[in-house]
Design an enzyme around this catalytic site. Structure first.
Site, PDB file in Angstrom:
ATOM      1  N   ASP A 243      43.910  44.382  38.272  1.00 26.92           N
ATOM      2  CA  ASP A 243      42.819  44.104  39.229  1.00 26.92           C
ATOM      3  C   ASP A 243      42.098  42.931  38.350  1.00 26.92           C
ATOM      4  O   ASP A 243      40.713  42.809  38.720  1.00 26.92           O
ATOM      5  CB  ASP A 243      41.809  45.214  39.577  1.00 26.92           C
ATOM      6  CG  ASP A 243      42.633  46.281  40.061  1.00 26.92           C
ATOM      7  OD1 ASP A 243      43.657  45.938  41.060  1.00 26.92           O
ATOM      8  OD2 ASP A 243      42.423  47.455  39.884  1.00 26.92           O
ATOM      9  N   GLU A 244      42.419  42.096  37.568  1.00 29.29           N
ATOM     10  CA  GLU A 244      41.793  41.089  36.668  1.00 29.29           C
ATOM     11  C   GLU A 244      41.553  39.875  37.660  1.00 29.29           C
ATOM     12  O   GLU A 244      40.751  38.981  37.149  1.00 29.29           O
ATOM     13  CB  GLU A 244      42.363  40.683  35.536  1.00 29.29           C
ATOM     14  CG  GLU A 244      42.534  41.923  34.502  1.00 29.29           C
ATOM     15  CD  GLU A 244      43.774  42.637  34.545  1.00 29.29           C
ATOM     16  OE1 GLU A 244      44.526  42.290  35.599  1.00 29.29           O
ATOM     17  OE2 GLU A 244      44.158  43.661  33.768  1.00 29.29           O
TER      18      GLU A 244
ATOM     19  N   LYS B 156      44.306  38.031  38.774  1.00 27.34           N
ATOM     20  CA  LYS B 156      45.600  37.363  38.255  1.00 27.34           C
ATOM     21  C   LYS B 156      46.201  36.586  39.600  1.00 27.34           C
ATOM     22  O   LYS B 156      46.559  35.297  39.423  1.00 27.34           O
ATOM     23  CB  LYS B 156      46.679  38.148  37.965  1.00 27.34           C
ATOM     24  CG  LYS B 156      46.272  38.863  36.653  1.00 27.34           C
ATOM     25  CD  LYS B 156      47.650  39.890  35.962  1.00 27.34           C
ATOM     26  CE  LYS B 156      47.806  40.993  37.082  1.00 27.34           C
ATOM     27  NZ  LYS B 156      46.793  41.819  37.395  1.00 27.34           N
TER      28      LYS B 156
ATOM     29  N   GLY C 275      48.319  44.765  44.093  1.00 26.98           N
ATOM     30  CA  GLY C 275      47.579  44.154  45.322  1.00 26.98           C
ATOM     31  C   GLY C 275      46.962  42.804  44.844  1.00 26.98           C
ATOM     32  O   GLY C 275      45.734  42.723  44.122  1.00 26.98           O
ATOM     33  N   HIS C 276      47.444  41.795  45.329  1.00 28.05           N
ATOM     34  CA  HIS C 276      46.791  40.309  44.994  1.00 28.05           C
ATOM     35  C   HIS C 276      46.205  39.785  46.232  1.00 28.05           C
ATOM     36  O   HIS C 276      46.645  39.619  47.272  1.00 28.05           O
ATOM     37  CB  HIS C 276      47.575  39.345  44.594  1.00 28.05           C
ATOM     38  CG  HIS C 276      48.270  39.712  43.098  1.00 28.05           C
ATOM     39  ND1 HIS C 276      49.585  39.276  42.850  1.00 28.05           N
ATOM     40  CD2 HIS C 276      47.987  40.575  42.317  1.00 28.05           C
ATOM     41  CE1 HIS C 276      50.207  39.475  41.697  1.00 28.05           C
ATOM     42  NE2 HIS C 276      49.025  40.380  41.379  1.00 28.05           N
TER      43      HIS C 276
ATOM     44  N   GLN D  94      49.737  44.585  37.478  1.00 25.63           N
ATOM     45  CA  GLN D  94      49.003  45.438  36.743  1.00 25.63           C
ATOM     46  C   GLN D  94      48.372  44.939  35.434  1.00 25.63           C
ATOM     47  O   GLN D  94      48.048  43.648  35.512  1.00 25.63           O
ATOM     48  CB  GLN D  94      49.646  46.796  36.290  1.00 25.63           C
ATOM     49  CG  GLN D  94      50.291  47.581  37.375  1.00 25.63           C
ATOM     50  CD  GLN D  94      51.271  47.261  38.346  1.00 25.63           C
ATOM     51  OE1 GLN D  94      52.322  46.920  37.691  1.00 25.63           O
ATOM     52  NE2 GLN D  94      51.236  47.149  39.724  1.00 25.63           N
TER      53      GLN D  94
ATOM     54  N   GLY E   3      35.989  32.017  36.093  1.00 24.33           N
ATOM     55  CA  GLY E   3      35.994  32.130  37.701  1.00 24.33           C
ATOM     56  C   GLY E   3      34.709  32.640  38.110  1.00 24.33           C
ATOM     57  O   GLY E   3      33.912  33.527  37.248  1.00 24.33           O
TER      58      GLY E   3
ATOM     59  N   GLY F 144      33.635  32.745  41.886  1.00 21.92           N
ATOM     60  CA  GLY F 144      33.739  32.965  43.057  1.00 21.92           C
ATOM     61  C   GLY F 144      35.194  33.027  43.680  1.00 21.92           C
ATOM     62  O   GLY F 144      36.243  32.824  42.729  1.00 21.92           O
TER      63      GLY F 144
HETATM   64  P1  IMP Z   1      51.457  53.806  39.725  1.00 22.22           P
HETATM   65  O1  IMP Z   1      51.750  52.518  39.140  1.00 22.22           O
HETATM   66  O2  IMP Z   1      51.239  53.767  41.268  1.00 22.22           O
HETATM   67  O3  IMP Z   1      52.414  54.967  39.305  1.00 22.22           O
HETATM   68  O4  IMP Z   1      50.038  54.413  39.135  1.00 22.22           O
HETATM   69  C1  IMP Z   1      49.996  54.453  37.668  1.00 22.22           C
HETATM   70  C2  IMP Z   1      48.309  54.100  37.290  1.00 22.22           C
HETATM   71  O5  IMP Z   1      48.517  52.653  37.393  1.00 22.22           O
HETATM   72  C3  IMP Z   1      47.445  54.591  38.249  1.00 22.22           C
HETATM   73  O6  IMP Z   1      46.185  54.939  37.154  1.00 22.22           O
HETATM   74  C4  IMP Z   1      47.086  53.476  39.128  1.00 22.22           C
HETATM   75  O7  IMP Z   1      45.832  53.595  39.538  1.00 22.22           O
HETATM   76  C5  IMP Z   1      47.513  52.332  38.133  1.00 22.22           C
HETATM   77  N1  IMP Z   1      47.819  51.175  38.895  1.00 22.22           N
HETATM   78  C6  IMP Z   1      48.881  50.804  39.592  1.00 22.22           C
HETATM   79  N2  IMP Z   1      48.917  49.620  40.181  1.00 22.22           N
HETATM   80  C7  IMP Z   1      47.770  48.945  39.652  1.00 22.22           C
HETATM   81  C8  IMP Z   1      47.209  47.893  40.045  1.00 22.22           C
HETATM   82  O8  IMP Z   1      47.752  47.088  40.509  1.00 22.22           O
HETATM   83  N3  IMP Z   1      45.545  47.836  39.840  1.00 22.22           N
HETATM   84  C9  IMP Z   1      45.005  48.648  39.157  1.00 22.22           C
HETATM   85  N4  IMP Z   1      45.689  49.847  38.752  1.00 22.22           N
HETATM   86  C10 IMP Z   1      46.947  50.252  39.262  1.00 22.22           C
END
Ligand code: IMP
Length: 425
Positions: free
Chosen positions: A13-14, A16, A40-41, A223, A413, A415
């Site tokens: 969630d940086e 990217k 999720g972007h 991630q 960044g 905004g």
């Molecule tokens: P999984 O990837 O759904 O198996 O989740 C494993 C861990 O990764 C959990 O702590 C999720 O919240 C975290 N996680 C997976 N995808 C993201 C992402 O895109 N952003 C932030 N955390 C993520």
């Protein structure tokens, strides 16, 4: 430049997606190398907002080749949904190429993800319940179904039957659920296969050819570093390798093809799901960051835990990824504070103070943050479009981070819009 990896330097969630979207103009190919629709972007393009879970963010750039590499796990229903949605908004998806070696997220993976979390109770990881972990488990167990399997209905049916012979037993005996109907799953997949077929390609060769011919490739990680299966904060991690090395295995190219690695970090820190978070802010200030930074998951809508920039974690990210530069996002969110704490070290249980990330989990679980307070800038940054026009204290915050990490910050960044990314000079 020719082979550039872009990687999350924190817990995901940086921001990217936005940086990839911006950089994509300068690259010929954008290739995603791991993860699935757990990501999720959110990208703002013109006056339109897009949220992607599977498609590389570069798909919004006309004429761009966008690869889903072999290291990605693909939920066909989600992929087809994103393709339909984009086309429905008048965007072309012709540039998409999908590796035949990528694994599919199947209905049993989603069920098993949710059930296994329930079973873990207080020990749960807080997964996104999208079936990502179980899909990677089956890949390693050699039970996975790959994209190329959908090209041959005979093979596809056989593989579904072989997997279900085991999965249905798990669903029934361990979790007390109804067995899944293989024929119905097969029929759905045949439908999705028609949509996916035109995009399936030898993406390893495609990327290699592009680099050999002097075209540039942006490798997009999902991630973040601390969620890396091997090097992250295990077991509170995802089940793939977001770190830069994952770009090689996840697209099928050699390490010598990578020429630079860009880390993306927020100017503060968030974490979704369970696990230790040494620089987590007190509830009151965490709530303010969450509100101003809109820190709610793009995939699950969950509240993100919020805290302060952690240089120990960033130093670790610089090492694991071999970062050549850093991008700091959402600096504007920190404008609400008079002073800005930054975690510069951890105090461990034995009283020692360390700047390197602890190698042992118990040290990390009990680590106490050592903060330095930096002066705030107390000004709205949303209208700033040039680095020189940032308040001095905001520029000093960035320069201070650069110095502490011995890493250049190439973009900042302030905004959501594209013109709200500044280049320090
Ligand atoms: P999984 O990837 O759904 O198996 O989740 C494993 C861990 O990764 C959990 O702590 C999720 O919240 C975290 N996680 C997976 N995808 C993201 C992402 O895109 N952003 C932030 N955390 C993520």
């Amino acid at each position: 430049m020719p082979g550039t990896v872009i990687v999350g330097a924190q817990w995901g969630d940086e921001g990217k997606g936005k940086i990839v979207d911006l950089l994509a103009e300068r690259f010929d190919v954008v290739a995603r190398y791991q993860g699935g629709n757990n990501a999720g972007h959110t990208v703002v393009h013109g006056d339109q907002q897009f949220v992607f879970h599977l498609l590389p963010s570069g798909i919004l750039e006309p004429g761009k080749i966008c690869v889903l590499g072999n290291g990605v796990v693909i939920d066909p229903q989600v992929l087809c949904g994103e393709l339909d949605a984009l086309e429905g908004r008048g965007r072309s998806v012709d540039g998409l190429r999908i590796s035949g070696n990528a694994h599919l997220v199947m209905p049993w993976h989603r069920l098993l993800d949710a059930q296994s979390e329930l079973r873990l109770g207080p020990l749960q990881i807080g997964t996104t319940k999208r079936g990502i972990g179980p899909a990677y488990q089956d890949k390693a167990a050699r039970l996975g179904i790959r994209v190329q399997d959908v090209l041959d209905p005979g093979i596809l049916r056989e593989k579904i039957e072989a997997a279900l012979a085991i999965k249905n037993e798990q669903l029934e005996r361990i979790y007390g659920l109804e067995p899944l109907d293989g024929e119905a799953i097969f029929a759905d997949l045949v439908r999705f296969a028609e949509r996916m077929k035109p995009f399936i390609a030898d993406t390893s060769l495609l990327v290699e050819d592009a680099l050999r011919e002097g075209r540039s490739v942006l490798f997009e990680g999902a991630q973040g570093t601390l969620l890396d299966l091997d090097n992250g904060t295990y077991p509170f991690v995802t089940s793939s390798n977001p770190t830069a090395g994952g770009a090689c295995t996840g697209t099928g190219i050699g390490p010598t093809r990578i020429s630079s690695v860009v880390g993306v970090a927020k100017a503060y820190l968030t974490r979704v799901g369970a696990g230790p978070f040494p620089s987590e802010a007190d509830p009151e200030r965490a709530a303010r960051i969450r509100e101003v930074g809109a820190e709610f998951g793009a995939t699950t809508g969950r509240e993100r835990r919020c805290g302060w920039l952690d240089l120990v974690g960033l130093r670790f990210a610089a090492r694991l990824n071999g970062l050549t530069e850093l991008v700091l996002t959402k600096l504007d969110v920190l404008s609400i504070f008079d002073t800005v704490p930054v975690c510069v070290a951890y105090r461990l249980r034995d009283g020692s103070v360390v700047q390197d990330f602890p190698a042992h989990q118990s040290d990390f679980h009990h680590a106490e943050p050592v903060f330095e307070e930096l002066p705030g800038w107390g000004a709205d940054l949303s209208g700033v479009t040039e680095w020189q026009n940032l308040p001095a204290a905001a520029r000093e915050y960035v320069r201070w981070v650069e110095e502490r990490l011995d890493l250049p910050v190439s973009m900042v960044g302030v905004g959501q819009r594209r013109d709200q990314i500044l280049e320090p000079r």
